[in-house]
Design a protein around this motif. Structure first.
Motif, PDB file in Angstrom:
ATOM      1  N   TRP A 197       0.822  -1.212   0.000  1.00  0.00           N
ATOM      2  CA  TRP A 197       0.000   0.000   0.000  1.00  0.00           C
ATOM      3  C   TRP A 197       0.859   1.267   0.000  1.00  0.00           C
ATOM      4  CZ3 TRP A 197      -1.879   2.858   4.747  1.00  0.00           C
ATOM      5  CH2 TRP A 197      -2.760   3.884   4.392  1.00  0.00           C
ATOM      6  N   LEU A 198       1.923   1.279   0.819  1.00  0.00           N
ATOM      7  CA  LEU A 198       2.738   2.492   0.950  1.00  0.00           C
ATOM      8  C   LEU A 198       3.797   2.613  -0.143  1.00  0.00           C
ATOM      9  CD1 LEU A 198       3.325   2.636   4.818  1.00  0.00           C
ATOM     10  CD2 LEU A 198       1.696   3.963   3.458  1.00  0.00           C
ATOM     11  N   LEU A 199       4.359   1.502  -0.563  1.00  0.00           N
ATOM     12  CA  LEU A 199       5.431   1.544  -1.559  1.00  0.00           C
ATOM     13  C   LEU A 199       4.870   1.191  -2.934  1.00  0.00           C
ATOM     14  CD1 LEU A 199       8.254  -0.153   0.577  1.00  0.00           C
ATOM     15  CD2 LEU A 199       7.764   2.287   0.300  1.00  0.00           C
ATOM     16  N   SER A 200       4.815  -0.081  -3.226  1.00  0.00           N
ATOM     17  CA  SER A 200       4.201  -0.548  -4.472  1.00  0.00           C
ATOM     18  C   SER A 200       4.030  -2.054  -4.376  1.00  0.00           C
ATOM     19  CB  SER A 200       5.061  -0.193  -5.693  1.00  0.00           C
ATOM     20  OG  SER A 200       6.260  -0.943  -5.700  1.00  0.00           O
ATOM     21  N   VAL A 201       3.147  -2.579  -5.204  1.00  0.00           N
ATOM     22  CA  VAL A 201       2.928  -4.025  -5.202  1.00  0.00           C
ATOM     23  C   VAL A 201       4.190  -4.748  -5.655  1.00  0.00           C
ATOM     24  CG1 VAL A 201       1.581  -5.898  -6.220  1.00  0.00           C
ATOM     25  CG2 VAL A 201       0.449  -3.756  -5.581  1.00  0.00           C
ATOM     26  N   GLU A 202       4.879  -4.191  -6.650  1.00  0.00           N
ATOM     27  CA  GLU A 202       6.104  -4.818  -7.136  1.00  0.00           C
ATOM     28  C   GLU A 202       7.165  -4.881  -6.038  1.00  0.00           C
ATOM     29  OE1 GLU A 202       9.016  -4.431 -11.004  1.00  0.00           O
ATOM     30  OE2 GLU A 202       8.445  -2.596  -9.942  1.00  0.00           O
ATOM     31  N   THR A 203       7.339  -3.785  -5.312  1.00  0.00           N
ATOM     32  CA  THR A 203       8.310  -3.770  -4.219  1.00  0.00           C
ATOM     33  C   THR A 203       7.934  -4.788  -3.150  1.00  0.00           C
ATOM     34  OG1 THR A 203       8.815  -1.437  -4.596  1.00  0.00           O
ATOM     35  CG2 THR A 203       9.359  -2.345  -2.434  1.00  0.00           C
ATOM     36  N   ALA A 204       6.647  -4.891  -2.856  1.00  0.00           N
ATOM     37  CA  ALA A 204       6.193  -5.856  -1.857  1.00  0.00           C
ATOM     38  C   ALA A 204       6.483  -7.285  -2.307  1.00  0.00           C
ATOM     39  CB  ALA A 204       4.706  -5.672  -1.588  1.00  0.00           C
ATOM     40  N   MET A 205       6.294  -7.561  -3.588  1.00  0.00           N
ATOM     41  CA  MET A 205       6.542  -8.918  -4.083  1.00  0.00           C
ATOM     42  C   MET A 205       8.028  -9.258  -4.032  1.00  0.00           C
ATOM     43  SD  MET A 205       3.809  -9.571  -7.174  1.00  0.00           S
ATOM     44  CE  MET A 205       4.324  -8.185  -8.182  1.00  0.00           C
ATOM     45  N   TYR A 206       8.874  -8.310  -4.429  1.00  0.00           N
ATOM     46  CA  TYR A 206      10.313  -8.549  -4.316  1.00  0.00           C
ATOM     47  C   TYR A 206      10.725  -8.694  -2.848  1.00  0.00           C
ATOM     48  CZ  TYR A 206      11.583  -7.842  -9.224  1.00  0.00           C
ATOM     49  OH  TYR A 206      11.739  -7.992 -10.581  1.00  0.00           O
ATOM     50  N   SER A 207      10.069  -7.958  -1.971  1.00  0.00           N
ATOM     51  CA  SER A 207      10.376  -8.051  -0.543  1.00  0.00           C
ATOM     52  C   SER A 207       9.978  -9.413   0.014  1.00  0.00           C
ATOM     53  CB  SER A 207       9.655  -6.940   0.222  1.00  0.00           C
ATOM     54  OG  SER A 207      10.092  -5.664  -0.202  1.00  0.00           O
ATOM     55  N   ILE A 208       8.865  -9.953  -0.470  1.00  0.00           N
ATOM     56  CA  ILE A 208       8.466 -11.304  -0.057  1.00  0.00           C
ATOM     57  C   ILE A 208       9.522 -12.314  -0.490  1.00  0.00           C
ATOM     58  CG2 ILE A 208       6.769 -13.135  -0.442  1.00  0.00           C
ATOM     59  CD1 ILE A 208       4.635 -10.937  -0.636  1.00  0.00           C
TER      60      ILE A 208
END
Length: 319
Positions: A197-208
């Motif tokens: 929500w705060l960064l981006s969906v792509e960043t969240a997926m790479y973070s996962i």
């Protein structure tokens, strides 16, 4: 030598207030003390190596590229991205409540070791510069998670803690029907949802992906290649199998009496010895082959063992 002797005496007084270790019969206490000192030095070296590895994963990979991780580390990274506060300060502040929780409700020794390790990580992040090694997002996720996970795993092997989330998970599991793993899962799902929500969906997926890499590396650093497997062997030739395990493989065995219940020829009530042993997973294939050579009809039951102590077990590395 004088400093070493003073350290040894202090360690013995702290660990054994009565002056002697249990079972001591009058032999040289200094040999035992030296082993204890050596163990403490190895633990300290593991924690230091873990701190620098985690710092490399954070400053060399994740932080410059706006990636996060799970747990308190992930919360700290996410907060640093949003507020611009130094990561070293946030790690201490966000971990502080969990350390206090451990100190008052779980284990004070764990809390003190966690405090020392987290403060050490904060100091390294504050003072030491690490180069940004790559701009490739996939490499950042994989290797950032790898170095961070290696740091956490080495620190745990040394008796410390770099992330307070597990402390909260253990405490929450005692107060609710949820397991430690369930609590950790809920926390991390919330962290990555907020990151999306705060960064981006792509960043969240790479973070996962970075989190999964870190989690697997932590498991590997703690269990290693020599994660133990418990093997129960049911065979009519139990004595030959016992000799093979003790003489050829060099492992201890436990025999316990049993009776067969149902087999290929219907109901059976035949007495036999059941063999149990613990081997590393690298030795499972050889054990299976040796057992099949003795009795191809033997029944083997295997399950993972997280840790072992005592007995005829080969020493694990990094202890």
């Amino acid at each position: 030598m004088l400093i070493q002797q003073l350290i040894i005496r202090k360690m013995l007084r702290e660990k054994y207030p009565n002056g002697l270790p249990p079972g001591h019969t009058g032999g040289p206490v200094w040999k035992f003390a030296l082993r204890l000192l050596r163990r403490q030095m190895v633990s300290f070296a593991l924690v230091v190596a873990g701190i620098f590895s985690a710092a490399l994963g954070l400053k060399g990979f994740l932080l410059p590229n706006d990636f996060i991780d799970g747990g308190v580390t992930g919360i700290s990274l996410l907060t640093a991205e949003v507020t611009g506060w130094p990561l070293s300060v946030l790690l201490v502040l966000i971990n502080a409540p969990f350390i206090a929780l451990a100190y008052f409700h779980l284990d004070r020794v764990v809390a003190l070791k966690a405090t020392a390790a987290i403060l050490g990580l904060a100091v390294v992040l504050w003072l030491v510069s690490f180069p940004v090694l790559t701009q490739d997002k996939l490499l950042i996720s994989v290797f950032g998670g790898f170095f961070l996970g290696a740091g956490i795993g080495l620190t745990i092997r040394g008796g410390g803690v770099l992330d307070g989330t597990e402390i909260m998970a253990v405490f929450a599991s005692r107060k609710s029907p949820m397991s430690v793993g369930d609590v950790m899962l809920v926390i991390n799902v919330l962290i990555f949802a907020v990151a999306a929500w705060l960064l981006s969906v792509e960043t969240a997926m790479y973070s996962i992906l970075a989190y999964l890499s870190a989690a697997k590396t932590v498991d590997f650093m703690i269990d290693g290649l020599e994660e133990y497997t418990g093997v129960t062997i049911i065979s009519k030739r139990s004595e030959a199998i016992r000799r093979m395990i003790t003489e050829k493989l060099g492992h201890g065995v436990t025999l316990y009496a049993g009776r067969s219940g149902y087999g290929g020829h219907g109901h059976q009530q035949e007495s036999m010895d059941i063999v149990f042993t613990a081997v590393t997973r690298l030795e499972v294939t050889r054990l299976r082959s040796e057992v099949e050579a003795i009795d191809h009809q033997a029944f083997l039951l295997m399950h993972s063992i997280k840790d072992t102590h005592g007995g005829l077990i080969k020493k694990r590395p990094l202890h």
